[in-house]
Design a protein around this motif. Structure first.
Motif, short mmCIF file in Angstrom:
data_model
loop_
_atom_site.label_atom_id
_atom_site.label_comp_id
_atom_site.label_asym_id
_atom_site.label_seq_id
_atom_site.Cartn_x
_atom_site.Cartn_y
_atom_site.Cartn_z
N ARG A 1 -6.28 -2.16 -2.92
CA ARG A 1 -7.55 -2.47 -2.25
C ARG A 1 -7.69 -1.80 -0.89
O ARG A 1 -8.40 -2.29 -0.02
N LEU A 2 -7.02 -0.69 -0.70
CA LEU A 2 -7.28 0.08 0.51
C LEU A 2 -8.70 0.66 0.39
O LEU A 2 -9.09 1.13 -0.67
N PRO A 3 -9.51 0.61 1.47
CA PRO A 3 -10.88 1.14 1.39
C PRO A 3 -10.93 2.58 0.90
O PRO A 3 -9.99 3.36 1.10
N ARG A 4 -12.04 2.91 0.27
CA ARG A 4 -12.17 4.23 -0.35
C ARG A 4 -11.92 5.37 0.63
O ARG A 4 -11.19 6.33 0.32
N GLN A 5 -12.55 5.31 1.81
CA GLN A 5 -12.42 6.41 2.76
C GLN A 5 -10.98 6.53 3.27
O GLN A 5 -10.47 7.63 3.45
N SER A 6 -10.34 5.39 3.49
CA SER A 6 -8.95 5.41 3.96
C SER A 6 -8.03 5.95 2.86
O SER A 6 -7.09 6.70 3.14
N ALA A 7 -8.29 5.57 1.62
CA ALA A 7 -7.48 6.08 0.51
C ALA A 7 -7.67 7.59 0.36
O ALA A 7 -6.71 8.33 0.09
N ALA A 8 -8.91 8.06 0.55
CA ALA A 8 -9.17 9.50 0.48
C ALA A 8 -8.49 10.23 1.63
O ALA A 8 -7.96 11.33 1.45
N THR A 9 -8.51 9.64 2.82
CA THR A 9 -7.81 10.24 3.97
C THR A 9 -6.33 10.38 3.68
O THR A 9 -5.71 11.42 3.92
N LEU A 10 -5.73 9.31 3.15
CA LEU A 10 -4.32 9.33 2.81
C LEU A 10 -4.02 10.39 1.75
O LEU A 10 -3.04 11.13 1.84
N ALA B 1 0.67 6.87 6.00
CA ALA B 1 0.88 8.27 5.60
C ALA B 1 2.29 8.73 5.89
O ALA B 1 2.95 9.38 5.06
N LEU B 2 2.80 8.42 7.09
CA LEU B 2 4.16 8.83 7.45
C LEU B 2 5.19 8.17 6.54
O LEU B 2 6.15 8.82 6.10
N ALA B 3 5.02 6.88 6.29
CA ALA B 3 5.96 6.18 5.43
C ALA B 3 5.94 6.74 4.00
O ALA B 3 6.99 6.94 3.38
N THR B 4 4.73 6.99 3.50
CA THR B 4 4.60 7.54 2.14
C THR B 4 5.23 8.92 2.05
O THR B 4 5.98 9.22 1.10
N ALA B 5 4.94 9.77 3.04
CA ALA B 5 5.51 11.13 3.03
C ALA B 5 7.02 11.11 3.15
O ALA B 5 7.72 11.90 2.51
N ALA B 6 7.55 10.19 3.97
CA ALA B 6 9.00 10.09 4.12
C ALA B 6 9.65 9.70 2.79
O ALA B 6 10.66 10.28 2.37
N PHE B 7 9.04 8.74 2.11
CA PHE B 7 9.57 8.32 0.81
C PHE B 7 9.52 9.47 -0.19
O PHE B 7 10.51 9.74 -0.91
N VAL B 8 8.39 10.15 -0.25
CA VAL B 8 8.23 11.26 -1.19
C VAL B 8 9.24 12.37 -0.89
O VAL B 8 9.84 12.95 -1.81
N VAL C 1 0.84 -1.20 0.00
CA VAL C 1 0.00 0.00 0.00
C VAL C 1 0.88 1.25 0.00
O VAL C 1 0.65 2.19 -0.77
N THR C 2 1.89 1.25 0.87
CA THR C 2 2.79 2.40 0.93
C THR C 2 3.51 2.60 -0.38
O THR C 2 3.62 3.72 -0.88
#
Length: 443
Positions: free
Chosen positions: A336-345, A166-173, A97-98
Protein backbone atom coordinates in the motif's frame (compact mmCIF):
# COMPACT_ATOMS: atom_id res chain seq x y z
CA UNK A 1 59.70 -0.86 -17.76
CA UNK A 2 61.38 1.50 -20.21
CA UNK A 3 61.37 5.28 -20.03
CA UNK A 4 59.23 5.42 -23.19
CA UNK A 5 56.60 3.11 -21.66
CA UNK A 6 56.57 5.22 -18.49
CA UNK A 7 55.99 8.36 -20.54
CA UNK A 8 53.07 6.75 -22.36
CA UNK A 9 51.60 5.48 -19.08
CA UNK A 10 51.71 8.91 -17.47
CA UNK A 11 50.24 10.52 -20.58
CA UNK A 12 47.46 7.92 -20.74
CA UNK A 13 46.49 8.38 -17.10
CA UNK A 14 46.42 12.16 -17.53
CA UNK A 15 44.27 11.82 -20.67
CA UNK A 16 41.87 9.44 -18.90
CA UNK A 17 41.44 11.82 -15.98
CA UNK A 18 40.87 14.80 -18.29
CA UNK A 19 38.24 12.93 -20.30
CA UNK A 20 36.53 11.46 -17.24
CA UNK A 21 36.45 14.74 -15.33
CA UNK A 22 35.35 16.73 -18.37
CA UNK A 23 32.53 14.42 -19.42
CA UNK A 24 31.58 13.81 -15.79
CA UNK A 25 31.18 17.56 -15.33
CA UNK A 26 29.11 17.83 -18.51
CA UNK A 27 26.90 15.00 -17.22
CA UNK A 28 26.17 16.95 -14.03
CA UNK A 29 25.21 19.99 -16.13
CA UNK A 30 22.37 17.97 -17.65
CA UNK A 31 21.36 16.56 -14.26
CA UNK A 32 23.04 13.19 -14.69
CA UNK A 33 25.38 11.50 -12.19
CA UNK A 34 29.09 12.00 -13.07
CA UNK A 35 29.52 8.25 -13.58
CA UNK A 36 27.49 8.52 -16.82
CA UNK A 37 30.07 10.87 -18.35
CA UNK A 38 32.95 8.79 -16.98
CA UNK A 39 31.60 5.58 -18.52
CA UNK A 40 31.05 7.43 -21.80
CA UNK A 41 34.69 8.56 -21.69
CA UNK A 42 35.75 4.93 -21.47
CA UNK A 43 33.59 3.97 -24.46
CA UNK A 44 34.87 6.90 -26.56
CA UNK A 45 38.49 5.98 -25.84
CA UNK A 46 37.82 2.36 -26.83
CA UNK A 47 37.67 0.72 -30.27
CA UNK A 48 34.22 2.07 -31.20
CA UNK A 49 35.65 5.19 -32.89
CA UNK A 50 37.84 4.99 -36.02
CA UNK A 51 37.78 1.17 -36.01
CA UNK A 52 40.03 1.07 -32.96
CA UNK A 53 42.88 3.03 -34.55
CA UNK A 54 42.72 5.79 -31.95
CA UNK A 55 42.54 3.32 -29.07
CA UNK A 56 45.54 1.35 -30.31
CA UNK A 57 47.58 4.51 -30.81
CA UNK A 58 46.78 6.07 -27.45
CA UNK A 59 46.91 2.84 -25.46
CA UNK A 60 49.51 0.52 -27.02
CA UNK A 61 49.71 -3.10 -25.93
CA UNK A 62 52.84 -2.59 -23.83
CA UNK A 63 51.06 -0.26 -21.35
CA UNK A 64 47.67 -1.95 -21.21
CA UNK A 65 48.69 -4.53 -18.54
CA UNK A 66 49.76 -1.65 -16.29
CA UNK A 67 46.47 0.15 -16.86
CA UNK A 68 44.61 -3.07 -16.09
CA UNK A 69 46.53 -3.38 -12.81
CA UNK A 70 45.61 0.20 -11.83
CA UNK A 71 42.00 -0.44 -12.84
CA UNK A 72 41.78 -3.56 -10.67
CA UNK A 73 43.19 -1.64 -7.71
CA UNK A 74 40.53 1.03 -8.21
CA UNK A 75 37.71 -1.55 -8.36
CA UNK A 76 39.00 -3.33 -5.25
CA UNK A 77 38.95 -0.07 -3.27
CA UNK A 78 35.54 0.79 -4.72
CA UNK A 79 34.11 -2.54 -3.56
CA UNK A 80 35.69 -2.06 -0.14
CA UNK A 81 33.93 1.33 0.07
CA UNK A 82 30.58 -0.27 -0.85
CA UNK A 83 30.99 -2.88 1.89
CA UNK A 84 31.97 -0.12 4.32
CA UNK A 85 28.83 1.84 3.44
CA UNK A 86 26.29 -0.92 4.04
CA UNK A 87 24.74 -0.91 7.51
CA UNK A 88 23.30 -4.08 9.03
CA UNK A 89 20.40 -2.15 10.54
CA UNK A 90 19.61 -0.76 7.09
CA UNK A 91 19.17 -4.27 5.73
CA UNK A 92 16.76 -5.43 8.44
CA UNK A 93 15.11 -2.38 9.94
CA UNK A 94 12.84 -0.89 7.28
CA UNK A 95 9.75 -3.01 7.46
CA UNK A 96 7.44 -4.73 5.05
CA UNK A 97 7.65 -2.15 2.25
CA UNK A 98 11.40 -2.65 1.95
CA UNK A 99 11.08 -6.43 2.02
CA UNK A 100 8.37 -6.46 -0.65
CA UNK A 101 10.21 -3.95 -2.87
CA UNK A 102 13.49 -5.85 -2.50
CA UNK A 103 11.88 -9.16 -3.43
CA UNK A 104 10.10 -7.64 -6.42
CA UNK A 105 13.24 -5.76 -7.51
CA UNK A 106 15.27 -8.97 -7.41
CA UNK A 107 12.98 -11.83 -8.39
CA UNK A 108 11.01 -10.31 -11.28
CA UNK A 109 14.00 -9.03 -13.33
CA UNK A 110 15.94 -12.20 -12.52
CA UNK A 111 13.18 -14.44 -13.89
CA UNK A 112 12.76 -12.26 -16.99
CA UNK A 113 16.56 -12.24 -17.37
CA UNK A 114 16.60 -16.04 -17.43
CA UNK A 115 14.13 -15.96 -20.31
CA UNK A 116 16.27 -13.33 -22.04
CA UNK A 117 19.34 -15.56 -21.62
CA UNK A 118 17.74 -18.41 -23.56
CA UNK A 119 16.95 -16.00 -26.40
CA UNK A 120 20.52 -14.67 -26.42
CA UNK A 121 21.98 -18.20 -26.51
CA UNK A 122 20.89 -18.46 -30.14
CA UNK A 123 23.65 -15.99 -31.17
CA UNK A 124 26.08 -16.03 -28.26
CA UNK A 125 27.78 -19.30 -27.45
CA UNK A 126 29.14 -19.94 -23.98
CA UNK A 127 31.15 -22.75 -22.38
CA UNK A 128 28.69 -23.05 -19.47
CA UNK A 129 25.02 -22.61 -20.36
CA UNK A 130 23.76 -22.85 -16.79
CA UNK A 131 26.16 -20.22 -15.49
CA UNK A 132 25.37 -17.98 -18.48
CA UNK A 133 21.62 -18.14 -17.80
CA UNK A 134 22.07 -17.30 -14.12
CA UNK A 135 24.56 -14.55 -14.94
CA UNK A 136 22.22 -12.77 -17.38
CA UNK A 137 19.42 -12.93 -14.82
CA UNK A 138 21.79 -11.43 -12.27
CA UNK A 139 23.07 -8.75 -14.66
CA UNK A 140 19.60 -7.30 -15.26
CA UNK A 141 18.70 -7.46 -11.55
CA UNK A 142 21.48 -5.33 -10.07
CA UNK A 143 21.12 -1.80 -8.67
CA UNK A 144 24.04 0.63 -8.26
CA UNK A 145 23.95 1.41 -4.53
CA UNK A 146 26.58 4.23 -4.66
CA UNK A 147 25.01 5.98 -7.67
CA UNK A 148 21.56 5.70 -6.10
CA UNK A 149 22.85 7.26 -2.87
CA UNK A 150 24.33 10.16 -4.85
CA UNK A 151 21.06 10.72 -6.75
CA UNK A 152 19.10 10.76 -3.48
CA UNK A 153 21.43 13.42 -2.08
CA UNK A 154 21.31 15.55 -5.24
CA UNK A 155 17.49 15.37 -5.34
CA UNK A 156 17.00 16.13 -1.64
CA UNK A 157 15.53 12.68 -0.96
CA UNK A 158 18.26 11.21 1.25
CA UNK A 159 16.51 12.13 4.52
CA UNK A 160 12.98 11.27 3.43
CA UNK A 161 11.11 8.04 4.10
CA UNK A 162 11.28 7.02 0.44
CA UNK A 163 15.02 7.67 0.50
CA UNK A 164 15.41 5.34 3.47
CA UNK A 165 13.37 2.64 1.76
CA UNK A 166 15.38 3.03 -1.47
CA UNK A 167 18.75 2.74 0.30
CA UNK A 168 17.64 -0.29 2.29
CA UNK A 169 16.20 -1.99 -0.80
CA UNK A 170 19.33 -1.28 -2.87
CA UNK A 171 21.59 -2.55 -0.08
CA UNK A 172 19.63 -5.79 0.11
CA UNK A 173 19.66 -6.24 -3.66
CA UNK A 174 23.40 -5.57 -3.81
CA UNK A 175 24.22 -8.11 -1.10
CA UNK A 176 22.10 -10.74 -2.87
CA UNK A 177 23.71 -9.86 -6.22
CA UNK A 178 27.27 -10.17 -4.92
CA UNK A 179 26.46 -13.46 -3.20
CA UNK A 180 24.93 -14.84 -6.41
CA UNK A 181 27.86 -13.59 -8.48
CA UNK A 182 30.24 -15.26 -6.03
CA UNK A 183 28.40 -18.55 -6.60
CA UNK A 184 28.62 -18.15 -10.40
CA UNK A 185 32.29 -17.27 -10.12
CA UNK A 186 32.92 -20.31 -7.93
CA UNK A 187 31.27 -22.66 -10.43
CA UNK A 188 33.14 -21.29 -13.46
CA UNK A 189 36.20 -19.33 -12.42
CA UNK A 190 38.34 -21.76 -10.44
CA UNK A 191 39.54 -23.64 -13.51
CA UNK A 192 41.27 -26.86 -12.48
CA UNK A 193 41.38 -25.85 -8.80
CA UNK A 194 37.72 -26.02 -7.84
CA UNK A 195 38.70 -27.42 -4.45
CA UNK A 196 40.18 -24.04 -3.57
CA UNK A 197 36.70 -22.50 -3.62
CA UNK A 198 35.82 -24.64 -0.60
CA UNK A 199 38.26 -22.50 1.37
CA UNK A 200 35.81 -19.61 1.17
CA UNK A 201 33.76 -21.06 4.06
CA UNK A 202 36.64 -21.19 6.58
CA UNK A 203 37.78 -17.84 5.20
CA UNK A 204 34.38 -16.33 6.00
CA UNK A 205 34.62 -17.78 9.50
CA UNK A 206 38.07 -16.25 9.98
CA UNK A 207 36.88 -12.86 8.77
CA UNK A 208 33.83 -12.86 11.05
CA UNK A 209 35.27 -14.41 14.21
CA UNK A 210 38.93 -13.41 14.08
CA UNK A 211 39.47 -10.38 11.83
CA UNK A 212 36.33 -8.52 12.89
CA UNK A 213 37.07 -8.69 16.65
CA UNK A 214 40.69 -7.67 16.00
CA UNK A 215 39.52 -4.70 13.94
CA UNK A 216 37.07 -3.74 16.69
CA UNK A 217 39.86 -3.86 19.26
CA UNK A 218 42.15 -1.77 17.05
CA UNK A 219 39.67 0.75 15.64
CA UNK A 220 37.46 1.17 18.71
CA UNK A 221 39.66 0.59 21.80
CA UNK A 222 37.64 0.79 25.02
CA UNK A 223 34.53 1.44 22.94
CA UNK A 224 35.83 4.74 21.57
CA UNK A 225 36.91 5.27 17.93
CA UNK A 226 40.63 5.54 17.31
CA UNK A 227 41.92 8.80 15.78
CA UNK A 228 41.71 8.77 11.98
CA UNK A 229 45.48 8.82 11.54
CA UNK A 230 47.32 7.89 8.32
CA UNK A 231 48.42 4.68 10.07
CA UNK A 232 44.84 3.66 10.82
CA UNK A 233 43.84 4.32 7.20
CA UNK A 234 46.86 2.38 5.93
CA UNK A 235 46.02 -0.62 8.13
CA UNK A 236 42.45 -0.73 6.83
CA UNK A 237 43.49 -0.42 3.18
CA UNK A 238 46.18 -3.09 3.64
CA UNK A 239 43.54 -5.39 5.12
CA UNK A 240 41.19 -4.79 2.18
CA UNK A 241 43.95 -5.53 -0.35
CA UNK A 242 45.08 -8.70 1.48
CA UNK A 243 41.48 -9.89 1.61
CA UNK A 244 41.14 -9.19 -2.13
CA UNK A 245 44.33 -11.17 -2.80
CA UNK A 246 43.05 -14.07 -0.69
CA UNK A 247 39.76 -14.47 -2.58
CA UNK A 248 41.57 -14.14 -5.90
CA UNK A 249 43.89 -16.97 -4.82
CA UNK A 250 40.86 -19.12 -4.00
CA UNK A 251 39.59 -18.83 -7.55
CA UNK A 252 37.09 -16.13 -6.64
CA UNK A 253 37.27 -12.59 -7.99
CA UNK A 254 39.24 -10.11 -5.90
CA UNK A 255 36.21 -7.82 -5.56
CA UNK A 256 34.59 -10.26 -3.13
CA UNK A 257 37.48 -10.12 -0.69
CA UNK A 258 37.57 -6.33 -0.73
CA UNK A 259 33.78 -6.12 -0.31
CA UNK A 260 33.84 -8.59 2.58
CA UNK A 261 36.55 -6.65 4.40
CA UNK A 262 34.41 -3.53 4.14
CA UNK A 263 31.50 -5.43 5.69
CA UNK A 264 33.52 -6.62 8.71
CA UNK A 265 34.87 -3.17 9.63
CA UNK A 266 33.18 -2.46 13.00
CA UNK A 267 30.05 -0.29 12.99
CA UNK A 268 29.36 0.23 16.68
CA UNK A 269 30.91 3.41 18.00
CA UNK A 270 32.89 4.01 14.80
CA UNK A 271 30.51 5.99 12.56
CA UNK A 272 32.78 9.06 12.32
CA UNK A 273 35.87 6.92 11.76
CA UNK A 274 34.15 4.91 9.02
CA UNK A 275 32.98 8.11 7.36
CA UNK A 276 36.54 9.43 7.35
CA UNK A 277 37.94 6.18 5.93
CA UNK A 278 35.17 6.17 3.30
CA UNK A 279 36.00 9.76 2.29
CA UNK A 280 39.72 9.02 1.99
CA UNK A 281 39.03 5.89 -0.02
CA UNK A 282 36.74 7.97 -2.23
CA UNK A 283 39.63 10.33 -3.02
CA UNK A 284 41.69 7.36 -4.21
CA UNK A 285 38.91 5.76 -6.25
CA UNK A 286 38.08 9.09 -7.92
CA UNK A 287 41.56 8.89 -9.47
CA UNK A 288 41.71 5.15 -10.11
CA UNK A 289 38.19 4.27 -11.28
CA UNK A 290 38.34 6.34 -14.50
CA UNK A 291 41.14 3.99 -15.55
CA UNK A 292 38.72 1.11 -15.04
CA UNK A 293 36.18 2.78 -17.32
CA UNK A 294 38.76 2.97 -20.09
CA UNK A 295 39.92 -0.62 -19.55
CA UNK A 296 36.25 -1.66 -19.71
CA UNK A 297 35.90 0.48 -22.85
CA UNK A 298 38.66 -1.52 -24.56
CA UNK A 299 36.12 -4.34 -24.89
CA UNK A 300 33.20 -2.18 -26.04
CA UNK A 301 32.95 -2.01 -29.82
CA UNK A 302 29.67 -0.63 -31.14
CA UNK A 303 30.93 0.04 -34.66
CA UNK A 304 29.61 -3.22 -36.11
CA UNK A 305 26.47 -3.64 -34.05
CA UNK A 306 24.15 -4.06 -37.08
CA UNK A 307 20.39 -4.58 -37.19
CA UNK A 308 20.44 -7.84 -35.23
CA UNK A 309 22.53 -6.19 -32.52
CA UNK A 310 20.07 -3.30 -32.26
CA UNK A 311 17.20 -5.76 -31.89
CA UNK A 312 19.09 -7.57 -29.13
CA UNK A 313 19.82 -4.26 -27.43
CA UNK A 314 16.14 -3.30 -27.56
CA UNK A 315 15.19 -6.66 -26.03
CA UNK A 316 17.81 -6.31 -23.28
CA UNK A 317 16.57 -2.81 -22.45
CA UNK A 318 12.92 -3.89 -22.34
CA UNK A 319 13.69 -6.78 -20.01
CA UNK A 320 16.00 -4.73 -17.80
CA UNK A 321 13.72 -1.71 -17.46
CA UNK A 322 10.33 -3.43 -17.25
CA UNK A 323 11.62 -6.15 -14.95
CA UNK A 324 13.28 -3.76 -12.53
CA UNK A 325 10.67 -1.02 -12.63
CA UNK A 326 7.66 -3.32 -12.66
CA UNK A 327 8.99 -5.68 -9.99
CA UNK A 328 9.85 -2.85 -7.61
CA UNK A 329 6.62 -0.95 -8.26
CA UNK A 330 4.24 -3.85 -7.69
CA UNK A 331 6.27 -5.08 -4.72
CA UNK A 332 5.96 -1.67 -3.07
CA UNK A 333 2.28 -1.30 -4.03
CA UNK A 334 1.52 -4.69 -2.46
CA UNK A 335 2.23 -2.99 0.88
CA UNK A 336 0.00 0.00 0.00
CA UNK A 337 2.79 2.43 -0.70
CA UNK A 338 1.24 5.34 -2.69
CA UNK A 339 1.50 5.10 -6.45
CA UNK A 340 3.83 8.07 -6.92
CA UNK A 341 6.15 6.92 -4.13
CA UNK A 342 6.22 3.38 -5.54
CA UNK A 343 7.06 4.80 -8.97
CA UNK A 344 9.83 6.95 -7.45
CA UNK A 345 11.28 3.89 -5.75
CA UNK A 346 11.05 1.86 -8.97
CA UNK A 347 12.84 4.56 -10.97
CA UNK A 348 15.64 4.71 -8.38
CA UNK A 349 16.12 0.94 -8.38
CA UNK A 350 16.53 0.97 -12.16
CA UNK A 351 19.90 2.74 -11.70
CA UNK A 352 22.82 0.45 -12.56
CA UNK A 353 25.93 2.57 -13.13
CA UNK A 354 29.39 1.34 -12.18
CA UNK A 355 28.11 -1.66 -10.22
CA UNK A 356 26.81 -3.12 -13.47
CA UNK A 357 30.16 -2.54 -15.17
CA UNK A 358 31.97 -4.42 -12.41
CA UNK A 359 29.60 -7.38 -12.74
CA UNK A 360 29.90 -7.36 -16.54
CA UNK A 361 33.68 -7.30 -16.20
CA UNK A 362 33.52 -10.47 -14.13
CA UNK A 363 31.31 -12.11 -16.76
CA UNK A 364 33.76 -11.14 -19.50
CA UNK A 365 36.70 -12.49 -17.53
CA UNK A 366 34.90 -15.79 -16.93
CA UNK A 367 34.11 -16.12 -20.65
CA UNK A 368 30.35 -15.97 -20.08
CA UNK A 369 30.04 -12.88 -22.28
CA UNK A 370 31.53 -12.40 -25.72
CA UNK A 371 32.64 -8.99 -26.95
CA UNK A 372 29.42 -8.06 -28.73
CA UNK A 373 27.10 -9.04 -25.88
CA UNK A 374 29.37 -7.29 -23.36
CA UNK A 375 29.12 -4.11 -25.45
CA UNK A 376 25.31 -4.29 -25.55
CA UNK A 377 25.11 -4.84 -21.79
CA UNK A 378 27.35 -1.82 -21.17
CA UNK A 379 25.00 0.31 -23.27
CA UNK A 380 22.10 -1.02 -21.17
CA UNK A 381 23.94 0.04 -17.99
CA UNK A 382 24.43 3.56 -19.34
CA UNK A 383 20.88 3.95 -20.68
CA UNK A 384 19.17 2.74 -17.49
CA UNK A 385 21.32 5.07 -15.39
CA UNK A 386 20.60 8.03 -17.69
CA UNK A 387 16.85 7.30 -17.48
CA UNK A 388 16.72 7.74 -13.70
CA UNK A 389 16.91 11.55 -13.55
CA UNK A 390 14.25 12.30 -16.20
CA UNK A 391 11.95 9.61 -14.77
CA UNK A 392 12.21 11.08 -11.29
CA UNK A 393 11.50 14.57 -12.60
CA UNK A 394 8.46 13.36 -14.52
CA UNK A 395 7.12 11.35 -11.58
CA UNK A 396 7.56 14.20 -9.09
CA UNK A 397 6.04 16.71 -11.51
CA UNK A 398 3.02 14.44 -11.87
CA UNK A 399 2.80 14.13 -8.09
CA UNK A 400 2.80 17.91 -7.66
CA UNK A 401 0.09 18.30 -10.30
CA UNK A 402 -2.11 15.66 -8.67
CA UNK A 403 -1.72 17.28 -5.27
CA UNK A 404 -2.79 20.64 -6.69
CA UNK A 405 -5.87 19.08 -8.33
CA UNK A 406 -6.69 17.26 -5.11
CA UNK A 407 -6.68 20.53 -3.16
CA UNK A 408 -8.98 22.20 -5.69
CA UNK A 409 -11.39 19.22 -5.75
CA UNK A 410 -11.83 19.13 -1.97
CA UNK A 411 -8.92 17.99 0.15
CA UNK A 412 -11.00 18.54 3.29
CA UNK A 413 -13.35 15.69 2.42
CA UNK A 414 -10.45 13.38 1.64
CA UNK A 415 -8.82 14.25 4.96
CA UNK A 416 -12.06 13.55 6.83
CA UNK A 417 -12.37 10.12 5.23
CA UNK A 418 -8.81 9.25 6.20
CA UNK A 419 -9.40 10.47 9.74
CA UNK A 420 -12.50 8.31 10.00
CA UNK A 421 -10.80 5.09 8.92
CA UNK A 422 -7.51 5.72 10.75
CA UNK A 423 -5.63 4.58 7.65
CA UNK A 424 -3.23 6.64 5.60
CA UNK A 425 -2.89 4.89 2.25
CA UNK A 426 -2.07 8.14 0.48
CA UNK A 427 0.55 9.49 2.89
CA UNK A 428 3.54 10.81 1.00
CA UNK A 429 6.81 9.14 2.14
CA UNK A 430 8.74 11.74 0.14
CA UNK A 431 7.55 14.58 2.32
CA UNK A 432 8.84 13.61 5.77
CA UNK A 433 11.92 12.08 7.39
CA UNK A 434 12.01 8.31 7.69
CA UNK A 435 10.31 6.94 10.78
CA UNK A 436 8.59 3.71 11.81
CA UNK A 437 7.96 0.49 10.01
CA UNK A 438 6.82 1.89 6.68
CA UNK A 439 9.13 4.84 6.57
CA UNK A 440 12.39 3.05 7.17
CA UNK A 441 15.21 3.61 9.61
CA UNK A 442 16.70 7.10 10.03
CA UNK A 443 19.75 7.66 7.88
Amino acid sequence: MTSHQLQILFFDIALILIMARGLGHLATRIQQPPVVGEILAGVLLGPTLLSGAMSETLFPDEVRPMLIGIANLGVALFMFAIGLEIEGKTLKGNGRVTAAAAIGSTVVPFVLGIGLAFVLLARHHTPDTGAFVVFIGLAVSVTAFPVLARILTDRGLSRTAIGGIALATAAFVDVVAWAALAAVNASVGAGGSHWLVALILPYLAVMLFVVRPLLSRYLTPAGKPAPATPLVFAVVVIGALLSAAATEAMGMHHIFGAFLFGLVVPRKGAAALRADIHDRTGHLTSLLLPVYFVVAGFQVDLSGIGTSGLLELALILVVAVLGKFGGTYFGARSQRLPRQSAATLAALMNTRGLTELVILGVGLKLGLLDGSLYSLMVVMAVVTTVMTGPLLSRIRAGTAAEKAESVEAGAEKDGAERAGTGARPDADPEAAPAAGDRAGAPL
